[in-house]
Design a protein around this motif. Structure first.
Motif, PDB file in Angstrom:
ATOM      1  N   GLU A 121     -13.482   4.961   0.454  1.00 47.92           N
ATOM      2  CA  GLU A 121     -12.575   5.336   1.540  1.00 47.92           C
ATOM      3  C   GLU A 121     -11.720   4.160   2.014  1.00 47.92           C
ATOM      4  O   GLU A 121     -10.645   4.350   2.580  1.00 47.92           O
ATOM      5  CB  GLU A 121     -13.327   5.972   2.708  1.00 47.92           C
ATOM      6  CG  GLU A 121     -14.171   5.034   3.525  1.00 47.92           C
ATOM      7  CD  GLU A 121     -14.822   5.712   4.720  1.00 47.92           C
ATOM      8  OE1 GLU A 121     -15.463   5.000   5.496  1.00 47.92           O
ATOM      9  OE2 GLU A 121     -14.694   6.936   4.864  1.00 47.92           O
ATOM     10  N   HIS A 122     -12.179   2.925   1.796  1.00 46.76           N
ATOM     11  CA  HIS A 122     -11.389   1.749   2.155  1.00 46.76           C
ATOM     12  C   HIS A 122     -10.579   1.222   0.962  1.00 46.76           C
ATOM     13  O   HIS A 122      -9.452   0.759   1.126  1.00 46.76           O
ATOM     14  CB  HIS A 122     -12.295   0.629   2.688  1.00 46.76           C
ATOM     15  CG  HIS A 122     -12.944   0.979   3.988  1.00 46.76           C
ATOM     16  ND1 HIS A 122     -14.301   1.117   4.123  1.00 46.76           N
ATOM     17  CD2 HIS A 122     -12.421   1.245   5.211  1.00 46.76           C
ATOM     18  CE1 HIS A 122     -14.593   1.442   5.363  1.00 46.76           C
ATOM     19  NE2 HIS A 122     -13.457   1.530   6.046  1.00 46.76           N
ATOM     20  N   ARG A 123     -11.149   1.284  -0.219  1.00 44.74           N
ATOM     21  CA  ARG A 123     -10.506   0.748  -1.423  1.00 44.74           C
ATOM     22  C   ARG A 123      -9.237   1.523  -1.768  1.00 44.74           C
ATOM     23  O   ARG A 123      -8.199   0.922  -2.068  1.00 44.74           O
ATOM     24  CB  ARG A 123     -11.463   0.778  -2.616  1.00 44.74           C
ATOM     25  CG  ARG A 123     -10.866   0.153  -3.866  1.00 44.74           C
ATOM     26  CD  ARG A 123     -11.819   0.051  -5.053  1.00 44.74           C
ATOM     27  NE  ARG A 123     -13.175   0.452  -4.761  1.00 44.74           N
ATOM     28  CZ  ARG A 123     -13.794   1.497  -5.306  1.00 44.74           C
ATOM     29  NH1 ARG A 123     -13.181   2.232  -6.201  1.00 44.74           N
ATOM     30  NH2 ARG A 123     -15.026   1.814  -4.978  1.00 44.74           N
ATOM     31  N   THR A 124      -9.288   2.855  -1.708  1.00 41.95           N
ATOM     32  CA  THR A 124      -8.138   3.660  -2.118  1.00 41.95           C
ATOM     33  C   THR A 124      -6.900   3.371  -1.265  1.00 41.95           C
ATOM     34  O   THR A 124      -5.844   3.037  -1.817  1.00 41.95           O
ATOM     35  CB  THR A 124      -8.497   5.156  -2.099  1.00 41.95           C
ATOM     36  OG1 THR A 124      -9.614   5.361  -2.964  1.00 41.95           O
ATOM     37  CG2 THR A 124      -7.319   6.007  -2.550  1.00 41.95           C
ATOM     38  N   PRO A 125      -6.970   3.448   0.088  1.00 43.98           N
ATOM     39  CA  PRO A 125      -5.768   3.137   0.869  1.00 43.98           C
ATOM     40  C   PRO A 125      -5.329   1.671   0.707  1.00 43.98           C
ATOM     41  O   PRO A 125      -4.134   1.378   0.649  1.00 43.98           O
ATOM     42  CB  PRO A 125      -6.153   3.418   2.316  1.00 43.98           C
ATOM     43  CG  PRO A 125      -7.530   3.919   2.321  1.00 43.98           C
ATOM     44  CD  PRO A 125      -8.055   3.918   0.938  1.00 43.98           C
ATOM     45  N   PHE A 126      -6.307   0.765   0.585  1.00 45.66           N
ATOM     46  CA  PHE A 126      -5.972  -0.649   0.411  1.00 45.66           C
ATOM     47  C   PHE A 126      -5.183  -0.870  -0.876  1.00 45.66           C
ATOM     48  O   PHE A 126      -4.150  -1.537  -0.880  1.00 45.66           O
ATOM     49  CB  PHE A 126      -7.241  -1.512   0.406  1.00 45.66           C
ATOM     50  CG  PHE A 126      -6.964  -2.959   0.116  1.00 45.66           C
ATOM     51  CD1 PHE A 126      -6.497  -3.802   1.106  1.00 45.66           C
ATOM     52  CD2 PHE A 126      -7.161  -3.479  -1.158  1.00 45.66           C
ATOM     53  CE1 PHE A 126      -6.216  -5.138   0.834  1.00 45.66           C
ATOM     54  CE2 PHE A 126      -6.890  -4.813  -1.441  1.00 45.66           C
ATOM     55  CZ  PHE A 126      -6.418  -5.646  -0.440  1.00 45.66           C
ATOM     56  N   MET A 127      -5.653  -0.301  -1.982  1.00 50.32           N
ATOM     57  CA  MET A 127      -4.979  -0.487  -3.268  1.00 50.32           C
ATOM     58  C   MET A 127      -3.614   0.214  -3.279  1.00 50.32           C
ATOM     59  O   MET A 127      -2.665  -0.294  -3.877  1.00 50.32           O
ATOM     60  CB  MET A 127      -5.854   0.009  -4.425  1.00 50.32           C
ATOM     61  CG  MET A 127      -7.069  -0.883  -4.686  1.00 50.32           C
ATOM     62  SD  MET A 127      -6.677  -2.632  -4.885  1.00 50.32           S
ATOM     63  CE  MET A 127      -5.719  -2.617  -6.389  1.00 50.32           C
ATOM     64  N   MET A 128      -3.515   1.356  -2.622  1.00 51.47           N
ATOM     65  CA  MET A 128      -2.215   2.032  -2.554  1.00 51.47           C
ATOM     66  C   MET A 128      -1.215   1.166  -1.786  1.00 51.47           C
ATOM     67  O   MET A 128      -0.069   1.007  -2.201  1.00 51.47           O
ATOM     68  CB  MET A 128      -2.363   3.415  -1.897  1.00 51.47           C
ATOM     69  CG  MET A 128      -3.087   4.427  -2.766  1.00 51.47           C
ATOM     70  SD  MET A 128      -3.351   5.992  -1.918  1.00 51.47           S
ATOM     71  CE  MET A 128      -1.691   6.684  -1.984  1.00 51.47           C
ATOM     72  N   TYR A 129      -1.684   0.578  -0.688  1.00 54.34           N
ATOM     73  CA  TYR A 129      -0.824  -0.304   0.094  1.00 54.34           C
ATOM     74  C   TYR A 129      -0.460  -1.545  -0.731  1.00 54.34           C
ATOM     75  O   TYR A 129       0.688  -1.984  -0.742  1.00 54.34           O
ATOM     76  CB  TYR A 129      -1.515  -0.704   1.393  1.00 54.34           C
ATOM     77  CG  TYR A 129      -0.656  -1.542   2.294  1.00 54.34           C
ATOM     78  CD1 TYR A 129       0.379  -0.973   3.039  1.00 54.34           C
ATOM     79  CD2 TYR A 129      -0.859  -2.914   2.400  1.00 54.34           C
ATOM     80  CE1 TYR A 129       1.169  -1.741   3.857  1.00 54.34           C
ATOM     81  CE2 TYR A 129      -0.063  -3.689   3.217  1.00 54.34           C
ATOM     82  CZ  TYR A 129       0.952  -3.096   3.941  1.00 54.34           C
ATOM     83  OH  TYR A 129       1.757  -3.855   4.754  1.00 54.34           O
TER      84      TYR A 129
END
Length: 171
Positions: A121-129
């Motif tokens: 849940e933290h990795r996905t938005p971080f990598m998209m950003y």
């Protein structure tokens, strides 16, 4: 007004130019040069002076414009940096640079492990950003509020900083 009368008037006002030139340049030699250049410009352009107007103001204007032009020339000249020499030192860090790039490989491996260690849940938005998505785009794609996206990215950064504190410059 004859040339001799004009020269006498300019010479009389010249003394009052020196303190202003010193205030502009903050250097005795530069101030003398500025006054001299102002006098030269005034004497060569005497036909542009209108009789009956304020000579002192006219000379101050010439001096101010001369100072500004000289300043602009100096800053433009000094802003031309030899970029090849500059770029050589731009991204060098004596702690991480080696001839065979082995240290950089270890650092990248540690970063990748740290990112993999984040919760999904933290990795996905971080990598998209990280790859360039805007907060709003991430929120729309993941169907979560924008505040949640910002919070998750913030938490991911915090966790990465904690895990990778070995590589901090001030550590």
């Amino acid at each position: 007004m004859t040339a001799l009368e004009f020269n006498n008037l300019v010479q009389n006002v010249a003394q009052s130019l020196r303190p202003v030139a010193m205030n502009l340049t903050r250097d005795v030699d530069d101030a003398k040069d500025l006054v001299q250049e102002t006098m030269l410009k005034a004497l060569t352009n005497r036909e542009k002076f209108k009789s009956g107007t304020n000579l002192k103001a006219w000379l101050y204007t010439i001096m101010r414009n001369t100072f500004i032009n000289n300043y602009n020339k100096i800053t433009k000249r000094s802003s031309n940096i030899d970029s090849s020499e500059y770029l050589q030192y731009l991204n060098t860090d004596e702690n991480y640079v080696t001839q065979n790039k082995g240290t950089a490989t270890f650092v990248m491996n540690d970063i990748n492990k740290a990112i993999a260690g984040l919760s999904e849940e933290h990795r996905t938005p971080f990598m998209m950003y990280y790859v360039g998505y805007k907060y709003l785009e991430i929120a729309e794609k993941l169907k979560i509020p924008i505040g949640t996206v910002k919070n998750r990215i913030h938490i991911a950064r915090k966790e990465l900083k904690s895990v990778l504190k070995v590589y901090r410059q001030d550590a």
